[in-house]
Motif scaffolding. Structure first.
Motif, PDB file in Angstrom:
ATOM      1  N   PHE A 198      -1.239  -3.577  -1.903  1.00 59.50           N
ATOM      2  CA  PHE A 198      -1.336  -3.576  -3.412  1.00 59.50           C
ATOM      3  C   PHE A 198      -1.399  -5.167  -3.853  1.00 59.50           C
ATOM      4  N   ALA A 199      -1.231  -6.142  -2.880  1.00 65.58           N
ATOM      5  CA  ALA A 199      -1.408  -7.378  -3.266  1.00 65.58           C
ATOM      6  C   ALA A 199      -2.793  -7.704  -4.080  1.00 65.58           C
ATOM      7  N   ARG A 200      -3.905  -6.984  -3.419  1.00 70.72           N
ATOM      8  CA  ARG A 200      -5.074  -6.963  -4.054  1.00 70.72           C
ATOM      9  C   ARG A 200      -5.424  -6.395  -5.622  1.00 70.72           C
ATOM     10  N   CYS A 201      -4.507  -5.822  -5.821  1.00 76.04           N
ATOM     11  CA  CYS A 201      -4.481  -5.032  -7.207  1.00 76.04           C
ATOM     12  C   CYS A 201      -4.866  -6.006  -8.267  1.00 76.04           C
ATOM     13  N   THR A 202      -5.653  -5.567  -9.364  1.00 79.42           N
ATOM     14  CA  THR A 202      -5.905  -6.429 -10.401  1.00 79.42           C
ATOM     15  C   THR A 202      -5.602  -5.812 -11.586  1.00 79.42           C
ATOM     16  N   GLN A 203      -4.900  -4.487 -11.535  1.00 76.71           N
ATOM     17  CA  GLN A 203      -4.668  -3.680 -12.846  1.00 76.71           C
ATOM     18  C   GLN A 203      -5.575  -3.211 -13.675  1.00 76.71           C
ATOM     19  N   CYS A 204      -6.764  -2.723 -12.914  1.00 70.82           N
ATOM     20  CA  CYS A 204      -8.036  -2.305 -13.622  1.00 70.82           C
ATOM     21  C   CYS A 204      -7.953  -1.090 -14.129  1.00 70.82           C
ATOM     22  N   TYR A 205      -6.869  -0.276 -13.637  1.00 68.47           N
ATOM     23  CA  TYR A 205      -6.845   1.108 -14.075  1.00 68.47           C
ATOM     24  C   TYR A 205      -7.495   2.149 -13.754  1.00 68.47           C
ATOM     25  N   ALA A 206      -8.474   1.685 -12.521  1.00 68.58           N
ATOM     26  CA  ALA A 206      -9.574   2.660 -12.199  1.00 68.58           C
ATOM     27  C   ALA A 206      -8.808   3.800 -11.603  1.00 68.58           C
ATOM     28  N   CYS A 207      -7.928   3.403 -11.037  1.00 65.44           N
ATOM     29  CA  CYS A 207      -7.254   4.546  -9.892  1.00 65.44           C
ATOM     30  C   CYS A 207      -6.609   5.801 -11.321  1.00 65.44           C
ATOM     31  N   LYS A 245       4.222  -7.278 -10.942  1.00 70.96           N
ATOM     32  CA  LYS A 245       4.004  -6.368 -12.448  1.00 70.96           C
ATOM     33  C   LYS A 245       3.020  -5.379 -11.659  1.00 70.96           C
ATOM     34  N   ASP A 246       2.346  -5.840 -10.749  1.00 71.54           N
ATOM     35  CA  ASP A 246       1.300  -4.591 -10.267  1.00 71.54           C
ATOM     36  C   ASP A 246       2.077  -3.620  -9.698  1.00 71.54           C
ATOM     37  N   MET A 247       2.911  -3.819  -8.980  1.00 76.11           N
ATOM     38  CA  MET A 247       4.015  -3.049  -8.286  1.00 76.11           C
ATOM     39  C   MET A 247       4.601  -2.195  -9.204  1.00 76.11           C
ATOM     40  N   ILE A 248       5.358  -2.666 -10.313  1.00 81.67           N
ATOM     41  CA  ILE A 248       5.738  -2.060 -11.247  1.00 81.67           C
ATOM     42  C   ILE A 248       4.820  -0.921 -11.734  1.00 81.67           C
ATOM     43  N   PHE A 249       3.663  -1.220 -12.160  1.00 84.35           N
ATOM     44  CA  PHE A 249       2.530  -0.164 -12.599  1.00 84.35           C
ATOM     45  C   PHE A 249       2.504   0.918 -11.398  1.00 84.35           C
ATOM     46  N   HIS A 250       2.312   0.658 -10.376  1.00 87.47           N
ATOM     47  CA  HIS A 250       2.179   1.599  -9.425  1.00 87.47           C
ATOM     48  C   HIS A 250       3.097   2.207  -8.984  1.00 87.47           C
TER      49      HIS A 250
END
Lengths: 142, 1026, 285
Positions: free
Chosen positions: C172-181, C211-216
Motif C-alpha cells: 500500500f505504499a504505492r497507493c495514491t488515493q485515486c479511489y479506483a478500487c 493517510k492512505d492506510m487509514i483510507f484502506h
C-alpha cells in the motif's frame, strides 16, 4: 428420644421458659464454669433437653457443675433462666434415680464451706501478710 | 390549585414524599427540625448492597426537592400540634431561631473557623467538635450556618460577637426569635425518622467504659471521608489503625431485657457492609461478625452476604457476645462468646462495633401522642397491615422508620405510597394539570462566539484532593488551548458552588464548561441545571471523572493520578469545544394508567390511582381477580385475609374510573412513556376468535403487577408423597372451612425452610417463608397443643415485629433446629411412612423422625412469562428474572424504563402488607407522570443527515429500542426521539456516517482521541512517566 | 482441468438471450458487454433495442462489475448480464433493500470462465449464479467445484499478523488515493463516501503512507460480510497493489468464524447487524 421431656421441665417451677431459648450462646459465653470446663455448655444442655435426650442430660455430671452464680440469667436475652432450669434438671435426675436424693443438699453444704474458706483467705490477704498463692487450692492442701 | 400537604421530616422518606407530591402539582410544606435536610441517610458513609456513597445518591434528590417550585422548606422547624380533619387541617409549627438570616447567608464559611467555643458535633455523633456557630453538615441544605444559643458567648453573656464582625453579608442575627405559625393542609405525612440505640443500652457491652467500643452510626462516621477521622479506621484511644475488629449483631434488638424484642431488620446487612468497606480501607484487616441469624432478606442482599462470606479476612461467627471486658493491651477489648465446637471462647480485638438497632426518638413518641396517632408497644406508629401507611388518625400518614425498622428502599416506597394516599385529600384537578419546567427556557446564542471554555476542578473534600494535586491541575488546565478560565473548588456540588459557576460564566462569557470531578452518574443533572441557570444551554457541559477514574483507582500513585487528571481535562476540553447546544422535545401524555395484573398489588395500585382521579385500565389474565392472595388464610399477624381482599375487589369493581379486563391476555405492548398501547386477547375461544376481537387500550404509564409463582420442590419426597406439601398448600388446607387441621391424624409435623431458595441456582431469599411458617405453626399449635411441630431452618428470618411471632412460637413449645445447606435433612418414603433424618449442628446428633406431615417452605419464583413481558415492555429483568428497578436504593418501584412501574411479587418476594405498601408507591410514582400535560424527550438522541443516508438499514437492525427505522418511501432512516436512548449503536455501524449522536458527536470523539494521542511535550507528561 | 464454458459459446448465447429479453421483457435498458467500435477492447454497454444485441460479447477482458451500474439507474427496470460474482452482489443489494427485485431481469452466466489476470477468479467459490432469471452456459456441479477448490489457499492465509502487516506496508505504499478500487467495488455504493467528508474529516487530505492506510483500513472495515470476492478492486488499481490481500482477507475470515458468505441469498441478514449468542468471539477473552 423422649419428646415429653421438654414439657416435663416446663411444668416445673423454674423450668417454664425452657423453650424460649433460641440458642444464642450468651449463657455459655458468660458462664465461669464454661470458661474452665470444656464440656460444660449451658446452651447445649438446653438444646439436648429440648430435643428430648433426657437420659443423657439427667445422668451426666454437667448439671451438678453449675455453681448457681446466675450470670446466665442476666445474660440471657430471652429470660430462659438456665440456673433455674439446672435446679429442675437436678430434681428430675434424682427422681429418675441417677443420683442420690441428698446430693443437692450435700453440694449446697459443701459450697457454703468453700465460701467460708474463701472469706477466710480473703481476710488474711487483705490483712496484708500473705497473698493468694500462699494458700494452695490443690486437693489435699491446706 | 390543589390543597397543600405537610410533610414532617426532611430525611430520605420525607424528601421522597415531598418530591412525589410536588410532581403531582401539589404544594408541599417540608418541615425539618434540624438545620439541614438529609436525616440519617446523610450520615451514612456507603449504602448496601451496592456500596454506593450515600451522600452521592442522596444529594441530587435533596437538591431537586429543595429547588422544586412546589416545595417550601422550613428547617429548624417542629410540629407542635394538628387540629381539624382530613382536607382541612390546621398545622401548628414552631420555627426555632438559627440566629443567622437564611436569605443573606451564602454559606461561605468565614465565621466557622473563628468561633472560640467548641461544642459536640451532632452530625459526627459527638466524635468531633464544631463551633457554636456551625454548619450542621458539610453539604447542608440550605447551605446556611446556625448558632447553638445555649453555648454562644454573645447570646448568653454578650461577649465575643466575632462571627458578626467577620460576616461580609450581614447575616448574623443574635436577636432572632422563634416563630410560631399555622399552615393549612389537606393531609399530613409523618416521616420523622429514628435514632439508633444508645451504646450503653446493653450495659454488658461496656460502651461507656471502653472508648474503642462504638455504635454503628458512630462507625459510619469513622468510615466516612468527611468524618472525625477523615475516613481512617483508627482508634479513639491511640489513633492506631485497626487490625482486628469485631461487629456484634443484635445489640439491643431481639432482647427482652431492653424491652426491644423486635428485630431492627437492617443491622445484619449493614454490618456486612461495614465489614466489606473496612476491608476496602484496610486490606489485611481481620473482621469477625458475631450473629444469631443473618437476616439478609432484601432484594440482592443474599448475594451481598455470599460475597462477604467469600471475602478473605471476613469471618462469620454464629454466637451472641455476652460481655466485653478490657483486653490485654490498653484499649483492646476482649469478647466472650461461644463457638460451635468447644462452647466457651474468648477473643481480643482492637475495636468493637455494636450493630445497634433502630428506635423512635423521644420527640417522635411525644409527637405521635400529641397527634393522637396510635403507636404500638415499641413506640412506632401502629400500622394496620391491610392498610399500610395510614395511621389511626385519618388524613395523617406515616412513612419511613416511624412505621417500624426498615431500610432505605422500603422507606422510599413508604414515602411514595404515603404521597399517593395524602394526595387523595388534596383534591387534584386532573384535567387542570400541567407542570413542566424545562423546555421553555431561553438560552444565550453562542453560535458565533469565540470558543471560551471554563474548567472547574473539584477537590471533593479529600476524595480527590487527597490523591491528586488539584491546584497543579488547575494551573496547567489554564494553559490548555481554548480555556478561558480555570478554577478549583472544594465541593463543586454544593449549592454555593453552583452559583459560583454561574457567576464565572457571566464574568468570563464562557460558552463551554468542563467539570473535573466525580462520575456524571451522580451530578450531571445538577451541573446542567447550574449552567442553565446562568443562561447557557445545559448540553454545553462535559464532565471528566477524575475521582472514580482518578483518585479512587490510582490511590497508590498520586503523581500519575495527577497527570491523568490533567490529561482527562485536556481531552474533555477537546471534546466539549465541539459540543452543540441541544433541546428537548415535547410529546403527548395520555392520562390513563394501565395496570397489568389483578392480584393484590394490581388491585391496590388501581384503586389508589382511581382515588387520585386518574382513569385506570386493569388487565388480568384469569377470570377471577385476586391472584395469590386468594390462597392465603390469614395474614402474618393472624387476621383473616378474605374479608379484606373481597372488599378491595369490590371497591375496584365498583369504581367508576376503573375499567377491568378480566380473562384477557396480552398479545403485544408497544409505545413508550406517555403513549403506551396494549393489545389484548379477550376470553373468546381460539377457534372462533378473529383479529377483530382484539382489544386495544392506551395509557401513559404501565404498572407491572403480574405476581410470581411457587417453586415446585424436587427434594424431600415432595413429588411422590401426599404427606409432603408446601406452606402455600398448607394455607389452602387451613383456609378451607374445616376448622381443625384437615389431617386429624397428624401428630408430628415437620417444616423445612429455604426449599429452593438461597441455593446456587437461586441465590436469593424468598423473604416471607420464615414468618409464614411461624404463623402457620403458631396457628396449628394454638388450636392443637398436642401436636408436635418442629421447624428446621438455616437462618430464622423473622424480621421486624415478626420476631415477637418467633418468640411466641418458642413459648408455645414449637421446636427449632438448624441445618446446614451442605448437610440437608434426608427424607425417604416407604408406603405411607415418611422418615426424616437430619444432623442437629449444636449437639452433633443424628435425629430420626417419622413426621405425619412435612411442610416445605418453597421458594418464590419469578413468573415464567416475565421474559416475554419484559421484551414487550422493553424493560429489563435482573439476574434472578424478577423485574429490575431503576435504582435498588432510591428508585425501588420505578423500572429501568421510564413510565413503567413495578409492584408486588413481579419485583421480588414480599408479603401481603409489603405488597400493598409497594403498590401504593407505584401509584404515587405513576401519578407524578400522569399529572403532566406533556412530557419532554431526551436531548442526547441520534440524528440522521438525510443527504448522507443510503437507507441500507444497518442502523435499524442494530437498534435495541426500535428507535430508528428506514422510511421506505423517503428512502432515509428516521429517529424516534422518545424511544432513542442515545446508546450510539446506530452511530457506530453507519458506513457513510450519516447518523451522529447528539451530545457525543463524531467530531467530539475524534478530537478527544487525537488530543489524547498527540505528543505532549509538557513537563507534566514527564512526571506522568508514561 | 478447470471446467468452463468457452467465451465464444457464451457470447453467442448471450446475444440470443439479450435479444429475447429486449423483445419480451418490458425493460428500459439492458447492461452487458460489447466489442469496442474502434478498438478491440471489451467495454460495458447499455443497449435499449434488440438489434443492438448483435454486438454483445463475453470475453476474458470483461472486467467492470455490471451489477454496480444497476444502482445508477435503480428506478428503471433493467436487465443485466451477470457473472456469478455479480449475482452475489445483486443478492446482497436485495438483502439491504436498496434495489427492487421487480425491476431486475438477471441473465446469469453458468460455469463462468473468469477474467484474465484476476486472482479472485483463481479461487472463485461461486461459478454459477445464485440468483437469475435466465442463464447462459452450462452449470458447473458442486462436486466439480469442490474438486477445483481443493487445496486452494487464499492469499496470506498462512501469514502471521506481523508478516501480514509487513506485506500491507509494502504494497500500500504505492497507493495514491485515486479511489479506483472504491469506484470499482460493487458493494461500495454510498452516495457520499466517508472519505469525502470534511465535517468530521475522517481521512485527512493528501496522500502519505499513514493517510492512505487509514483510507484502506476504513474501507476494509466496511467489507466483512459484504465483500463478494470479485477482485474488481485489484483489477482497477493503477498501481497494481495486491488489494485483495486486505479486502478479501475478511471475506474468508467471515466464512471461517461465522460460516457466513455474503450475497448467498436475498433474505440473508447482513453479518455485522445480526448476531446469535453462539457466535465465536475471537477478539474477546
Amino acid at each position: 428420644m423422649n419428646k415429653d421431656f421438654k414439657q416435663t421441665i416446663k411444668n416445673r417451677p423454674g423450668g417454664e421458659n425452657l423453650s424460649l431459648c433460641y440458642s444464642c450462646g450468651s449463657c455459655t459465653a458468660t458462664c465461669p464454669v464454661s470458661e474452665q470446663v470444656e464440656d460444660f455448655n449451658p446452651r447445649l444442655i438446653i438444646k439436648k433437653s429440648l430435643l428430648g435426650f433426657s437420659e443423657e442430660v439427667l445422668s451426666g455430671e454437667e448439671i451438678w457443675q453449675c455453681i448457681q452464680c446466675r450470670r446466665c440469667v442476666s445474660a440471657c436475652p430471652q429470660n430462659v433462666r438456665f440456673a433455674d432450669i439446672v435446679r429442675v434438671l437436678r430434681e428430675l435426675a434424682v427422681e429418675e434415680g441417677h443420683f442420690a436424693e441428698d446430693l443437692e443438699e450435700r453440694l449446697d453444704d459443701y459450697d457454703k464451706e468453700v465460701l467460708r474458706y474463701r472469706l477466710e483467705i480473703l481476710e488474711e490477704v487483705l490483712a496484708g501478710d500473705k497473698d493468694f498463692e500462699d494458700f494452695s487450692l490443690k486437693a489435699g492442701g491446706d | 390549585m390543589p390543597d397543600p400537604v405537610v410533610v414532617v421530616g426532611g430525611g430520605i422518606a420525607g424528601i421522597q414524599a415531598a418530591t412525589d407530591l410536588a410532581e403531582m402539582g401539589i404544594p408541599v410544606y417540608l418541615i425539618e427540625k434540624s438545620p439541614s435536610l438529609g436525616g440519617r441517610m446523610a450520615q451514612l458513609d456507603k449504602t448496601f448492597p451496592t456500596n454506593d456513597c450515600s451522600t452521592c445518591i442522596l444529594a441530587p434528590k435533596i437538591t431537586s426537592c429543595y429547588n422544586h417550585e412546589n416545595v417550601t422548606t422550613y428547617t429548624m422547624t417542629e410540629l407542635i400540634n394538628v387540629e381539624g380533619e382530613p382536607g382541612n387541617f390546621r398545622v401548628r409549627l414552631k420555627k426555632r431561631p438559627r440566629y443567622v438570616d437564611e436569605e443573606k447567608c451564602t454559606g461561605c464559611g468565614d465565621c466557622l473557623d473563628k468561633c472560640p467555643v467548641s461544642i459536640s458535633d451532632e452530625y459526627n455523633m459527638g466524635m468531633s467538635e464544631y463551633g457554636a456557630i456551625h454548619k450542621y453538615q458539610p453539604q447542608a441544605v440550605p447551605n446556611v450556618a446556625a448558632i447553638d444559643a445555649s453555648e454562644c458567648l454573645k447570646i448568653n453573656e454578650d461577649k465575643c460577637g466575632v462571627c458578626e464582625k467577620i460576616c461580609n453579608f450581614d447575616a448574623i442575627e443574635y436577636k432572632q426569635k422563634e416563630k410560631k405559625f399555622v399552615v393549612q393542609a389537606a393531609s399530613i405525612i409523618y416521616a420523622a425518622g429514628y435514632e439508633g440505640f444508645s451504646g450503653d443500652l446493653v450495659s454488658d457491652y461496656g460502651y461507656k467504659k471502653h472508648p474503642n467500643v462504638v455504635t454503628s452510626l458512630e462507625y459510619e462516621r469513622i468510615l466516612n471521608a468527611a468524618g472525625p477521622t477523615d475516613g481512617h479506621v483508627i482508634r479513639q484511644t491511640d489513633g492506631e489503625e485497626v487490625e482486628n475488629i469485631a461487629f456484634i449483631h443484635c445489640s439491643g434488638s431481639r432482647d427482652r431485657r431492653t424491652d426491644k424484642n423486635y428485630c431492627s431488620s437492617v443491622c445484619c446487612t449493614y454490618s456486612i457492609k461495614h465489614a466489606l468497606i473496612t476491608k476496602e480501607h484496610i486490606k489485611d484487616v481481620n473482621v469477625d461478625l458475631y450473629y444469631m441469624d443473618i437476616r439478609t432478606f432484601g432484594k440482592g442482599f443474599e448475594r451481598y452476604y455470599n460475597r462477604a462470606q467469600e471475602t478473605e479476612g471476613v469471618n462469620f461467627i454464629r454466637s451472641r457476645v455476652s460481655e466485653i471486658e478490657p483486653g490485654s493491651n490498653p484499649g483492646d477489648l476482649k469478647l466472650k462468646a461461644t463457638d460451635d465446637d468447644n462452647g466457651y471462647c474468648e477473643q481480643e480485638y482492637d475495636m468493637v462495633v455494636l450493630a445497634s438497632g433502630l428506635e423512635p426518638t423521644q420527640q417522635v413518641t411525644d409527637s405521635l401522642q400529641k397527634l393522637k396517632v396510635r403507636t404500638n408497644k415499641y413506640g412506632f406508629v401502629d400500622m394496620d397491615e391491610f392498610n399500610p401507611l395510614s395511621t389511626s388518625r385519618p388524613g395523617i400518614f406515616g412513612c419511613g422508620v416511624v412505621n417500624g425498622p426498615r431500610d432505605i428502599p422500603e422507606s422510599v416506597m413508604d414515602a411514595s405510597g404515603a404521597a399517593a394516599l395524602a394526595g387523595q385529600h388534596a383534591v387534584l384537578d386532573v384535567k387542570d394539570m400541567g407542570v413542566e419546567a424545562a423546555g421553555d427556557q431561553e438560552f444565550r446564542v453562542t453560535q458565533n462566539e469565540r470558543t471560551r471554555v471554563g474548567v472547574f476542578v473539584c477537590h471533593c473534600g479529600t476524595n480527590i484532593a487527597g490523591v491528586i494535586d488539584v491546584e497543579e491541575v488547575k494551573e496547567k488546565a489554564a494553559g490548555i488551548p481554548f480555556v478561558e478560565h480555570a478554577e478549583d473548588v472544594k465541593y463543586l456540588c454544593s449549592s454555593d458552588s453552583q452559583d459560583l459557576i454561574g457567576e464565572r460564566i457571566k464574568e468570563h462569557n464562557l460558552n463551554r464548561i468542563v467539570v473535573a470531578s466525580c462520575t456524571p452518574r451522580t451530578h450531571e443533572p445538577l451541573f446542567m441545571d447550574a449552567i442553565a441557570e446562568a443562561g447557557l444551554n445545559p448540553y454545553l457541559l462535559e464532565m471528566t471523572n477524575i475521582r472514580d477514574q482518578g483518585s479512587w483507582v490510582h490511590k497508590e500513585e498520586p503523581e500519575k493520578a495527577t497527570w491523568k487528571a490533567f490529561e482527562l481535562i485536556r481531552a474533555g476540553v477537546a471534546r466539549v469545544k465541539n459540543a452543540l447546544p441541544l433541546e428537548r422535545g415535547e410529546v403527548d401524555n395520555i392520562a390513563r394508567a394501565l395496570v397489568v395484573g389483578g392480584g393484590a398489588a394490581g388491585l391496590n395500585a388501581a384503586r389508589e390511582l382511581a382515588n387520585l382521579g386518574f382513569p385506570v385500565s386493569l388487565v388480568e389474565r384469569e377470570e377471577e381477580l385476586g391472584g395469590h392472595a386468594t390462597s392465603l388464610k390469614h395474614s402474618l399477624e393472624g387476621r383473616p385475609v378474605k374479608p379484606h381482599l373481597d372488599r378491595l375487589i369490590a371497591e375496584v369493581k365498583g369504581h367508576e374510573l376503573i375499567d377491568i379486563y378480566a380473562g384477557h391476555e396480552i398479545k403485544d405492548i408497544t409505545g413508550f412513556v406517555g403513549n403506551y398501547k396494549l393489545e389484548l386477547i379477550p376470553p373468546v375461544p381460539k377457534e372462533v376468535r378473529s383479529d377483530k376481537d382484539l382489544v386495544e387500550i392506551e395509557g401513559g404509564v404501565v404498572i407491572v403487577a403480574t405476581g410470581g409463582q411457587e417453586f415446585e420442590p424436587l427434594e424431600y419426597s415432595y413429588q411422590d408423597s401426599e404427606q409432603v406439601i408446601t406452606q402455600l398448600e398448607l394455607e389452602e388446607e387451613l383456609s378451607s372451612e374445616n376448622q381443625s387441621l384437615v389431617r386429624d391424624d397428624c401428630e408430628e409435623i415437620y417444616m423445612i425452610q429455604c426449599v429452593g431458595s438461597r441455593e446456587e441456582d437461586r441465590p436469593y431469599c424468598s423473604r416471607i417463608c420464615c414468618s409464614q411458617a411461624l404463623r402457620n405453626a403458631v396457628h396449628i399449635k394454638e388450636n392443637h397443643p398436642d401436636k408436635d411441630i418442629t421447624i428446621l431452618y438455616r437462618e430464622m428470618r423473622s424480621y421486624g415485629y415478626y420476631e415477637d411471632l418467633y418468640r411466641k412460637a418458642r413459648d408455645l413449645g414449637i421446636n427449632f433446629s438448624r441445618y446446614e445447606v451442605d448437610n440437608k435433612p434426608e427424607v425417604s418414603r416407604k408406603g405411607d411412612e415418611l422418615t426424616l433424618k437430619y444432623e442437629e449442628p449444636l449437639s452433633g446428633k443424628m435425629i430420626t423422625a417419622k413426621p405425619d406431615l412435612l411442610v416445605l417452605a418453597a421458594a418464590i419464583l419469578p413468573r415464567e412469562d416475565n421474559l416475554t413481558l419484559s421484551q414487550m415492555l422493553k424493560t429489563p429483568l435482573n439476574e434472578d428474572q424478577f423485574f429490575l428497578e431503576a435504582h435498588v436504593k432510591l428508585r425501588p418501584v420505578d423500572s429501568a424504563t421510564d413510565g413503567i412501574f413495578l409492584a408486588g411479587l413481579a419485583h421480588g418476594p414480599k408479603n401481603l402488607s409489603e405488597t400493598l405498601a409497594q403498590s401504593r408507591a407505584a401509584a404515587g410514582r405513576a401519578a407524578s407522570i400522569l399529572s403532566k400535560e406533556y412530557l419532554l424527550t431526551q436531548a442526547t438522541v441520534a440524528e440522521v443527515d438525510e443527504e448522507l443516508c443510503i437507507a441500507c438499514g444497518d442502523c435499524e437492525r442494530v437498534c435495541a429500542y426500535k428507535a430508528i427505522e428506514v422510511n421506505e418511501e423517503e428512502n432515509v432512516a428516521e429517529v424516534n426521539r422518545v424511544l432513542c436512548k442515545g446508546c450510539g449503536n446506530c452511530t457506530g455501524v453507519c458506513r457513510p456516517h450519516a447518523v451522529d449522536l447528539n451530545g457525543f458527536l463524531n467530531q467530539q470523539i475524534i478530537d478527544e482521541i487525537e488530543t489524547l494521542l498527540a505528543k505532549d511535550d509538557s513537563e507534566f507528561a514527564k512526571t506522568g512517566g508514561v | 482441468m478447470k471446467m468452463e464454458n468457452s467465451y465464444k459459446d457464451l457470447s453467442a448465447e448471450i446475444k440470443e438471450v439479450a435479444k429475447k429479453v429486449l423483445a419480451e421483457e418490458d425493460v428500459d435498458q439492458l447492461l452487458g458487454f460489447a466489442q469496442g467500435e474502434f478498438s478491440g477492447l471489451t467495454e460495458p454497454v447499455i443497449i435499449k433495442k434488440a438489434e443492438q444485441a448483435q454486438r454483445m460479447v463475453f470475453t476474458e477482458d470483461a472486467t467492470p462489475m455490471l451489477s454496480k451500474y444497476l444502482l445508477e439507474y435503480k428506478e428503471k427496470k433493467q436487465a443485466v448480464v451477470a457473472k456469478p460474482c455479480d449475482t452475489r452482489a445483486i443478492a446482497y443489494y436485495l438483502s439491504e433493500d436498496i434495489i427492487d427485485r421487480k425491476n431486475l431481469v438477471i441473465i446469469g452466466i453458468n460455469g463462468c470462465p473468469g477474467l484474465k489476470d484476476n486472482t479472485a477468479c483463481d479461487e472463485c467459490d461461486t461459478r454459477n449464479p445464485v440468483i437469475s432469471d435466465y442463464q447462459v452456459g452450462e452449470e458447473i456441479s458442486s462436486a466439480e467445484l469442490a474438486a477445483e477448490l481443493k487445496g486452494v489457499k487464499y492469499l496470506l492465509e498462512d501469514m502471521t499478523p506481523a508478516e501480514r502487516k509487513e506485506h500491507y506496508s509494502q504494497e500500500f505504499a504505492r497507493c495514491t488515493q485515486c479511489y479506483a478500487c472504491r469506484d470499482a467495488c460493487p458493494v461500495c455504493y454510498c452516495d457520499h463516501c466517508y472519505v469525502e467528508s470534511n465535517q468530521p474529516e475522517w481521512v485527512e487530505e493528501g496522500s502519505s503512507a499513514d493517510k492512505d492506510m487509514i483510507f484502506h483500513l476504513m474501507r476494509t472495515m466496511h467489507m466483512p460480510g459484504r465483500c463478494v470476492n470479485c477482485g474488481a478492486c485489484e483489477m482497477a488499481c493503477p498501481e497494481g497493489i495486491d488489494m485483495r490481500s486486505m479486502t478479501t482477507h475478511l471475506y474468508h475470515k467471515a466464512e471461517e468464524l461465522y460460516d457466513f458468505r455474503p450475497g448467498i441469498s436475498p433474505e440473508q441478514p447482513p453479518l455485522l447487524s445480526d448476531f446469535s449468542k453462539e457466535d465465536s468471539e475471537p477478539g474477546f477473552l
